[in-house]
Every structure is written in structure tokens, then in C-alpha cells.
Enzyme design. Structure first.
Site, PDB file in Angstrom:
ATOM      1  N   HIS A 119       0.817  -1.218   0.000  1.00  0.00           N
ATOM      2  CA  HIS A 119       0.000   0.000   0.000  1.00  0.00           C
ATOM      3  C   HIS A 119       0.846   1.261   0.000  1.00  0.00           C
ATOM      4  O   HIS A 119       1.945   1.300   0.549  1.00  0.00           O
ATOM      5  CB  HIS A 119      -1.038  -0.009   1.125  1.00  0.00           C
ATOM      6  N   ASP A 121      -0.272   4.287   1.125  1.00  0.00           N
ATOM      7  CA  ASP A 121      -0.546   5.237   2.203  1.00  0.00           C
ATOM      8  C   ASP A 121       0.216   4.865   3.470  1.00  0.00           C
ATOM      9  O   ASP A 121       0.656   3.726   3.652  1.00  0.00           O
ATOM     10  CB  ASP A 121      -2.052   5.314   2.490  1.00  0.00           C
ATOM     11  N   ASP A 154       6.499   0.078   6.699  1.00  0.00           N
ATOM     12  CA  ASP A 154       5.065  -0.151   6.456  1.00  0.00           C
ATOM     13  C   ASP A 154       4.506   0.988   5.604  1.00  0.00           C
ATOM     14  O   ASP A 154       4.229   2.036   6.128  1.00  0.00           O
ATOM     15  CB  ASP A 154       4.331  -0.254   7.794  1.00  0.00           C
ATOM     16  N   GLU A 188      -5.119   1.591   2.774  1.00  0.00           N
ATOM     17  CA  GLU A 188      -5.070   0.386   3.616  1.00  0.00           C
ATOM     18  C   GLU A 188      -5.187   0.745   5.092  1.00  0.00           C
ATOM     19  O   GLU A 188      -5.870   0.078   5.853  1.00  0.00           O
ATOM     20  CB  GLU A 188      -3.747  -0.367   3.369  1.00  0.00           C
ATOM     21  N   GLU A 189      -4.524   1.829   5.481  1.00  0.00           N
ATOM     22  CA  GLU A 189      -4.478   2.190   6.903  1.00  0.00           C
ATOM     23  C   GLU A 189      -5.829   2.652   7.439  1.00  0.00           C
ATOM     24  O   GLU A 189      -6.010   2.769   8.650  1.00  0.00           O
ATOM     25  CB  GLU A 189      -3.407   3.269   7.154  1.00  0.00           C
ATOM     26  N   HIS A 459       4.295   1.935  12.942  1.00  0.00           N
ATOM     27  CA  HIS A 459       3.289   2.980  13.221  1.00  0.00           C
ATOM     28  C   HIS A 459       3.783   3.936  14.313  1.00  0.00           C
ATOM     29  O   HIS A 459       3.008   4.742  14.816  1.00  0.00           O
ATOM     30  CB  HIS A 459       1.926   2.394  13.641  1.00  0.00           C
TER      31      HIS A 459
HETATM   32 ZN   LIG Z   1       0.739  -1.769   6.309  1.00  0.00          ZN
END
Ligand SMILES: [Zn+2]
Length: 485
Positions: A119, A121, A154, A188-189, A459
Site C-alpha cells: 500500500h 498510504d 510499512d 489500507e491504513e 506505526h
Molecule cells: Zn501496512
């Protein structure tokens, strides 16, 4: 008589010890024996710089609107176009909102296509933590052997590594036998409704069924699994479900000078205490069991003895694994009390109390089962329980005894040759869950190494990826394509 009982007891103990020893010793490694993949000739600095370049765009998604930061997505896509010219000249690109679907036509139209997901984003940087970053989160800094920034791990790490792999393969004159799709969501997030859901719908409408789908997910863990000294690469074969239950209690509001025996806050508190205390059971079955069966032969000492003899030690092992939040989350449907509201004045009894309890549903349990558990545990008709919209059952479990799983397993062993491979359960949610109608073999693995201190970067603050590890990630995707011939 006493002597006989003693002899019988000693004999029983001797048999158990013999059985434990036998199980421990006969345990042989389940790891596939492979030759390490030949090293790829990659231009280290250029490859790292191309990833770093993609980290400069603030592609932060927003659940409320697909147009938030639209400019950042457009600019990053233009950057990728310029960074990977061969890919963009050869593959077909279709836009689904800001999400992208690439098609690399295979040479054999009969071969079932395959698909890799990632992804575009990223999550925002938590306000107030900016100054804790050793390198600014959106500058794309390459320093001290790492590429630093939000998304380096990520999931721009996976996305750019996949593009780098395709670019490398194209430069070598390679064409895949089976068509390769790349699905790069832009939300996705925040749930993947505009990206993954729509791409999956599009593929389904075209009648396309993938041989396998590989998305982000589990990692190459180092020093995270106790008792194993070598890295453990986990292939996510399922992901947990999600259920938020809204609880409410309504009573007559009143003056606090003459309280009734049962108040809204009291009843709600009792319900929440019971839910936290009486959790759904820990289960050492299914994927969790297969994970331990794959890892046990790689362990040393007591861990190996105990995990090789779950017939005897399962109750002890369960107790032990429950103690750690990480393993607890793998073995059971977890209960988390997340929201509570009631009252606004010290001398008024509120007429209503509200709370939300968030469950992450283990494969094997269901959202319906969670509701049943809530009703039985709370056991009070005054506490009303309602399932929140947006709940979902756990994903299907993709087979471990399949050619598709073996392909990924083998590729990991060839590129991360120091690592043991085992199946695992993804605790969070990924875009992969939206593709269940597009493939029966959906796997979740990110070719990223992580130690205990790295988990908080996910994150969190100081997200980064080692350049050596990033080169391994590119090699992983190159090798995966080649192995899929
Ligand atoms: Zn991810």
C-alpha cells in the site's frame, strides 16, 4: 501393597520420561533444505535512494475522504514513474481512485496469474512526537546503514521493493510465465474500502482468479520468539476478525442523596469487570499449533522438550503463553475495554452508561460466538449489547500443505537462509482480507527483519529499514517471481 503402588508410580514416571525424551529426540526439522539464492548484483546506493525518494511524500490516508492529500499521492506516482521507467513502459497501469493496479502479461495464457499487494498510504506521525525522530519522518534520509522515514517499513518498503524487483527482472530480459498483478492500495491504513475492495471487485468482475496473493503481514523476527536463537520468518496464513460491542445500561436518572441498589455505572462496571476477567479460552490448535510444531525442532533446551510434548505440557504452555501480550493475542480472541462514558455531575445519578469492548477474533471463533460470550458473561438483561457496524469474522485459513505456501516458504529459505519458516496468524487487519474471492491462497509476509526494539517503530517513532535488509527484500521478490516459473 504400598510397595506395589510405589513401583507402579515409579514405572509410570519412567514411561512418561521415556515418552518425553523420545518425542524430543525424534523431532526433526521441518525446514525445507535449499541452496541459498545467488546474490543479486544491485546498486546498493541507488536502490536505497529510490526507496528514500518515495518516503518524501506525505501520503497519509483519511477514512472520511479519498481526496485527502490527493496531491501527495499524484506526486509520488509521478516519482515512481520516473524511478522505474522499464516497469511503467512494460506493465499496464490502471488507476482505481488513487490506488494502482499493474498487470505484467505472462508468456503462458494458460498459467494462473499471481498477485503481490502493498500500500501507498502511511499513518500520520503522532502529534508531539516529531522531535523524538532521529531523522525527520518525511525527508527520506539514508544514514548509518538505514533508510529512515514513515513508510520505510510499512509499507512503502514492500511497494518499492516489488517495483525494484520487477525493474531488475525487466532489465535482465525476464518475462514471467504467469501474469503478475501488483495491487497498490491508497487507503489500507483506513480500511481499504476505496482501494483493495474496489480492485478486488474489478478483478472478480473480469473473472480473474489468482493462483496466490502475497500481501504484507508477518516478518522475519529476530530474538522475539523465546527459546529460538535463529530468526523465525512467519508466513501469515490467516488474520484475526474484528468485533466491537457497544454496551449500554439505561436506568431512571436520580438524585445521589437517595441512590437505588443498582445504578447504571455500577451495572456497567460489573459487566466490564466480568468481561475482562472471564476471557474467551486460549486454544493451542489450528494455525497456532502448526506454528509451534514448526518452530519446536529449531529450539534448544527446555523449550524444545516442552513444545515437543504438548500432549503432556499443553496446560503449562498455555498458562505461560498467556502471560505475554504478544502470544496471548495469537492464541485467543482478545478482549479490550476501549471506551466508557457515564455521568457529568457529582450529585446526579446518570440515567445511562455506555462502553465499547473491542474483540479481535481468533480463527476458529466467530463474531456470533463473541456476542454469545458477551451475553453469557455479562448475564444481566439490563446491560444491552449491540454489535458495532464494521465487525468482521476472521479470514479463511490459507492451506499450509499447498504448492503456493511451499513456493513462498522455499523463497524465504533461499533468501533469508539463516531463518526458520513457520505459519502464523496476523493480529491486525491488512488489505489481503478483501481478496478472499480472488484467491484461495492468500498469504501475508513482509520480507523485513525485526528485533524486539523494532516493534515500536511500526506505526511509531523512528521507523526505518536497514539497507542490507532492504536489498534482501528486493532479492526476495525477484526470487519469488523466478521460482514461480
Ligand atoms: Zn501496512
Amino acid at each position: 501393597m504400598l510397595k506395589r503402588i510405589l513401583y507402579a508410580a515409579l514405572l509410570a514416571i519412567a514411561i512418561i520420561i521415556a515418552a518425553v525424551a523420545w518425542n524430543t529426540l525424534r523431532l526433526t526439522s521441518r525446514q525445507i533444505e535449499v541452496k541459498p539464492a545467488p546474490p543479486l548484483a544491485l546498486d546498493r546506493d541507488a536502490v536505497a535512494a529510490r526507496l528514500a525518494g518515495a518516503l518524501k511524500f506525505r501520503t497519509i490516508s483519511d477514512a472520511a475522504s479519498g481526496d485527502t492529500n490527493a496531491e501527495e499521492f499524484t506526486r509520488m506516482q509521478a516519482y515512481l514513474q520516473q524511478a522505474f521507467p522499464r516497469l511503467h513502459a512494460t506493465l499496464k497501469r490502471e488507476m482505481v481512485g488513487h490506488s494502482m493496479l499493474f498487470t505484467w502479461q505472462g508468456s503462458d495464457p494458460q498459467a494462473r496469474p499471481v498477485m503481490w499487494l502493498a500500500h501507498q498510504d502511511v499513518v500520520p506521525v503522532a502529534p508531539g512526537t516529531e522531535s523524538s525522530w532521529q531523522q525527520p519522518p518525511f525527508d527520506g534520509v539514508v544514514k548509518d546503514g538505514f533508510v529512515w522515514g514513515r513508510g520505510s517499513w510499512d509499507d512503502k518498503g514492500s511497494l518499492v521493493a516489488q517495483m525494484e524487483a520487477v525493474e531488475t527482472l525487466l532489465a535482465s530480459g525476464y518475462q514471467p510465465r504467469a501474469t503478475l498483478y501488483l495491487g497498490f492500495g491508497a487507503d489500507e491504513e483506513v480500511g481499504g474500502r476505496r482501494g483493495a475492495v474496489e480492485i478486488a471487485r474489478l478483478l472478480k468482475s473480469r473473472g480473474i482468479k489468482m493462483d496466490y496473493i502475497l500481501d504484507e503481514g508477518m516478518l522475519v523476527t529476530q530474538g522475539i520468539m523465546s527459546g529460538v536463537s535463529k530468526p523465525v520468518a512467519l508466513i501469515g496464513v490467516a488474520e484475526k476478525g474484528y468485533a466491537s460491542v457497544n454496551l449500554s445500561v439505561e436506568t431512571a436518572p436520580g438524585h445521589s442523596s437517595m441512590p437505588p441498589q443498582k445504578t447504571a455505572i455500577g451495572m456497567m462496571s460489573a459487566a466490564l469487570t466480568d468481561l475482562e476477567r472471564k476471557q474467551m479460552p486460549v486454544e493451542l490448535t489450528g494455525v497456532a499449533r502448526e506454528m509451534f510444531d514448526s518452530i519446536a525442532p529449531e529450539m534448544q533446551g527446555m523449550n524444545r522438550v516442552v513444545l515437543s510434548n504438548l500432549w503432556l505440557f499443553a496446560p503449562v504452555v498455555k498458562k505461560q503463553l498467556e502471560q505475554s501480550a504478544g502470544t496471548n493475542a495469537v492464541l485467543r480472541t482478545t478482549t479490550a475495554l476501549t471506551v466508557i462514558h457515564a455521568g457529568n455531575k457529582d450529585n446526579v445519578l446518570p440515567g445511562r452508561a455506555d462502553a465499547v469492548v473491542n474483540f479481535r477474533v481468533r480463527p476458529g471463533d466467530t463474531v456470533g460466538g463473541v456476542m454469545e460470550h458477551v451475553k453469557q458473561t455479562v448475564n444481566n438483561d439490563a446491560v444491552h449489547a449491540e454489535l458495532d457496524a464494521g465487525s468482521s469474522d476472521p479470514s479463511r485459513v490459507s492451506p499450509v500443505d499447498s504448492a503456493q505456501y511451499t513456493l513462498i516458504n522455499r523463497t524465504i529459505r533461499e533468501v533469508f537462509s539463516d531463518a526458520a519458516v513457520a505459519p502464523g496468524i496476523v493480529i491486525g487487519a491488512t488489505d489481503a482480507r478483501h481478496y478472499k474471492d480472488v484467491s484461495d491462497h492468500v498469504y501475508r509476509f513482509s520480507p523485513v527483519r525485526a528485533g524486539p526494539e523494532d516493534l515500536s517503530r511500526f506505526h511509531g517513532t523512528n521507523e526505518r529499514i536497514g539497507i542490507n535488509n532492504y536489498l534482501e527484500a528486493v532479492s526476495f521478490y525477484v526470487q519469488l517471481a523466478r521460482n514461480g516459473k
